[in-house]
Write an enzyme that holds these catalytic residues in place. Sequence first.
Site, mmCIF file in Angstrom:
data_model
loop_
_atom_site.group_PDB
_atom_site.id
_atom_site.type_symbol
_atom_site.label_atom_id
_atom_site.label_comp_id
_atom_site.label_asym_id
_atom_site.label_seq_id
_atom_site.Cartn_x
_atom_site.Cartn_y
_atom_site.Cartn_z
ATOM 1 N N ASP A 135 -2.080 0.906 0.630
ATOM 2 C CA ASP A 135 -3.041 1.373 0.000
ATOM 3 C C ASP A 135 -3.548 2.839 0.131
ATOM 4 O O ASP A 135 -3.084 2.709 1.285
ATOM 5 C CB ASP A 135 -4.250 0.638 1.111
ATOM 6 C CG ASP A 135 -5.640 0.117 -0.383
ATOM 7 O OD1 ASP A 135 -5.964 1.055 -1.277
ATOM 8 O OD2 ASP A 135 -6.384 -0.368 0.627
ATOM 9 N N HIS A 174 -0.518 7.964 -6.989
ATOM 10 C CA HIS A 174 0.832 6.616 -6.981
ATOM 11 C C HIS A 174 2.463 7.520 -7.189
ATOM 12 O O HIS A 174 3.547 7.331 -6.293
ATOM 13 C CB HIS A 174 0.792 6.470 -8.520
ATOM 14 C CG HIS A 174 -0.561 5.296 -8.454
ATOM 15 N ND1 HIS A 174 -0.995 3.930 -7.167
ATOM 16 C CD2 HIS A 174 -1.434 5.359 -9.577
ATOM 17 C CE1 HIS A 174 -2.070 3.708 -7.781
ATOM 18 N NE2 HIS A 174 -2.908 4.436 -8.940
ATOM 19 N N TRP A 220 -6.007 9.856 -1.819
ATOM 20 C CA TRP A 220 -5.516 10.702 -1.468
ATOM 21 C C TRP A 220 -4.849 11.788 -2.592
ATOM 22 O O TRP A 220 -4.782 13.428 -2.063
ATOM 23 C CB TRP A 220 -3.856 10.179 -1.131
ATOM 24 C CG TRP A 220 -2.695 10.915 -0.463
ATOM 25 C CD1 TRP A 220 -2.433 11.501 0.970
ATOM 26 C CD2 TRP A 220 -1.669 11.942 -1.914
ATOM 27 N NE1 TRP A 220 -1.014 12.643 0.748
ATOM 28 C CE2 TRP A 220 -1.236 13.206 -0.677
ATOM 29 C CE3 TRP A 220 -1.802 12.457 -3.312
ATOM 30 C CZ2 TRP A 220 -0.130 13.849 -1.084
ATOM 31 C CZ3 TRP A 220 -0.350 13.170 -3.817
ATOM 32 C CH2 TRP A 220 -0.082 14.086 -2.222
ATOM 33 N N TRP A 271 -4.236 -5.017 -13.123
ATOM 34 C CA TRP A 271 -4.345 -5.092 -15.123
ATOM 35 C C TRP A 271 -5.660 -4.641 -14.793
ATOM 36 O O TRP A 271 -6.259 -4.129 -16.183
ATOM 37 C CB TRP A 271 -4.050 -6.293 -15.385
ATOM 38 C CG TRP A 271 -2.667 -6.930 -15.172
ATOM 39 C CD1 TRP A 271 -2.267 -7.937 -14.491
ATOM 40 C CD2 TRP A 271 -1.130 -6.123 -16.071
ATOM 41 N NE1 TRP A 271 -0.879 -8.112 -14.696
ATOM 42 C CE2 TRP A 271 -0.771 -6.754 -15.885
ATOM 43 C CE3 TRP A 271 -1.693 -5.316 -17.300
ATOM 44 C CZ2 TRP A 271 0.617 -6.807 -15.867
ATOM 45 C CZ3 TRP A 271 0.043 -4.834 -16.899
ATOM 46 C CH2 TRP A 271 0.992 -5.638 -17.102
ATOM 47 N N LEU A 288 20.001 -3.806 3.439
ATOM 48 C CA LEU A 288 17.803 -3.681 3.519
ATOM 49 C C LEU A 288 17.743 -4.441 2.358
ATOM 50 O O LEU A 288 18.457 -3.732 1.562
ATOM 51 C CB LEU A 288 17.153 -2.431 3.409
ATOM 52 C CG LEU A 288 15.826 -1.920 3.682
ATOM 53 C CD1 LEU A 288 15.296 -2.649 5.198
ATOM 54 C CD2 LEU A 288 15.627 -0.548 3.335
HETATM 55 C C1 FPP Z 1 -3.006 1.195 -4.456
HETATM 56 O O1 FPP Z 1 -3.847 2.467 -4.010
HETATM 57 C C2 FPP Z 1 -1.354 1.075 -4.785
HETATM 58 C C3 FPP Z 1 -1.162 0.748 -5.529
HETATM 59 C C4 FPP Z 1 -1.958 -0.395 -6.385
HETATM 60 C C5 FPP Z 1 0.509 1.263 -6.448
HETATM 61 C C6 FPP Z 1 1.053 1.874 -5.167
HETATM 62 C C7 FPP Z 1 2.698 1.384 -6.098
HETATM 63 C C8 FPP Z 1 3.599 2.273 -5.442
HETATM 64 C C9 FPP Z 1 3.451 3.209 -4.781
HETATM 65 C C10 FPP Z 1 4.503 2.911 -6.475
HETATM 66 C C11 FPP Z 1 6.004 2.172 -5.901
HETATM 67 C C12 FPP Z 1 6.717 2.270 -7.415
HETATM 68 C C13 FPP Z 1 8.326 1.615 -7.143
HETATM 69 C C14 FPP Z 1 9.056 1.802 -8.297
HETATM 70 C C15 FPP Z 1 7.984 0.294 -6.254
HETATM 71 P P1 FPP Z 1 -5.052 3.045 -4.569
HETATM 72 O O2 FPP Z 1 -4.727 2.869 -5.786
HETATM 73 O O3 FPP Z 1 -5.269 1.017 -4.387
HETATM 74 O O4 FPP Z 1 -5.604 3.564 -3.824
HETATM 75 P P2 FPP Z 1 -6.995 3.340 -3.340
HETATM 76 O O5 FPP Z 1 -7.392 2.556 -2.685
HETATM 77 O O6 FPP Z 1 -7.662 5.154 -2.302
HETATM 78 O O7 FPP Z 1 -8.275 3.801 -4.639
#
Ligand code: FPP
Length: 242
Positions: free
Chosen positions: A15, A32, A20, A64, A126
């Site tokens: 999260d 992301h 960020w 979604w 892994l």
């Molecule tokens: C939550 O942060 C993060 C996500 C919903 C997406 C996480 C995905 C990745 C790190 C990419 C992974 C990629 C692959 C190919 C597996 P947020 O958007 O909720 O952050 P916020 O709380 O600061 O708004």
Amino acid sequence: MQSSHVPHHIAIVMDGNGRWANKRFMPRIAGHKQGVESLKRCAKACDARGVRVLTVFAFSSENWKRPTEEVTGLMDLFAMALAREVQQLKADGVQLRFVGERQGLSARVLKGIEQSEADTAANTRLVLNVCFNYGGRWDIVHAAAKLAGSGQPVNEQTLSSAMSLAHVPDPDLVIRTGGELRISNFLLWQSAYSEFEFVDTLWPDFDEIALDAAIASYSSRERRFGKTSEQIKPNAPAGAEG
Ligand code: FPP
């Protein structure tokens, strides 16, 4: 660090990508993208420390509901990251497994998932489980529905083996970055006896130092699994277990 103190299985709620990016006046998708880099770094660091299973929450059943632009951007990012990284993952001995509901995913994302799973299936170094279109409640309901039609008795063992992470032991340590103190429908069944670590660090900033701090915190804890402290000591007398 003693290998017995290194968790075999770490699960992470990644999260903080959006915040960020916001802090840098960048679009959320930039966070992301940086999150993918952080995941690569974390997988390498886990492997180097002897962790054998890493499970990450990449897209929840509820994600979604985000603005269409962000959902589309995330789907593009997944498809591109998979196509770009799969050869390196293969070379690094990482076995990629996707966990979650596949119905409703685009043909492009599905192809990336199936191809990358097939390409890395023989790897054993892994296991990287990517929870994608996943929810803990979905997982339990899905397993229960599978069992219901199978004629098997319903008990903890049969339900566990019908769940989506049946190929790995339960997580020893669950980390959530980004400062929120909740589990958000992550591994509800599998985390029954996991240790939890909630850190303020935003996911893109979660580096080797942050990982080591989480592992150090984990290794300082006594896991009792419902027993008493005396019962789990190595030289506890026979019959001490209740
Ligand atoms: C939550 O942060 C993060 C996500 C919903 C997406 C996480 C995905 C990745 C790190 C990419 C992974 C990629 C692959 C190919 C597996 P947020 O958007 O909720 O952050 P916020 O709380 O600061 O708004």
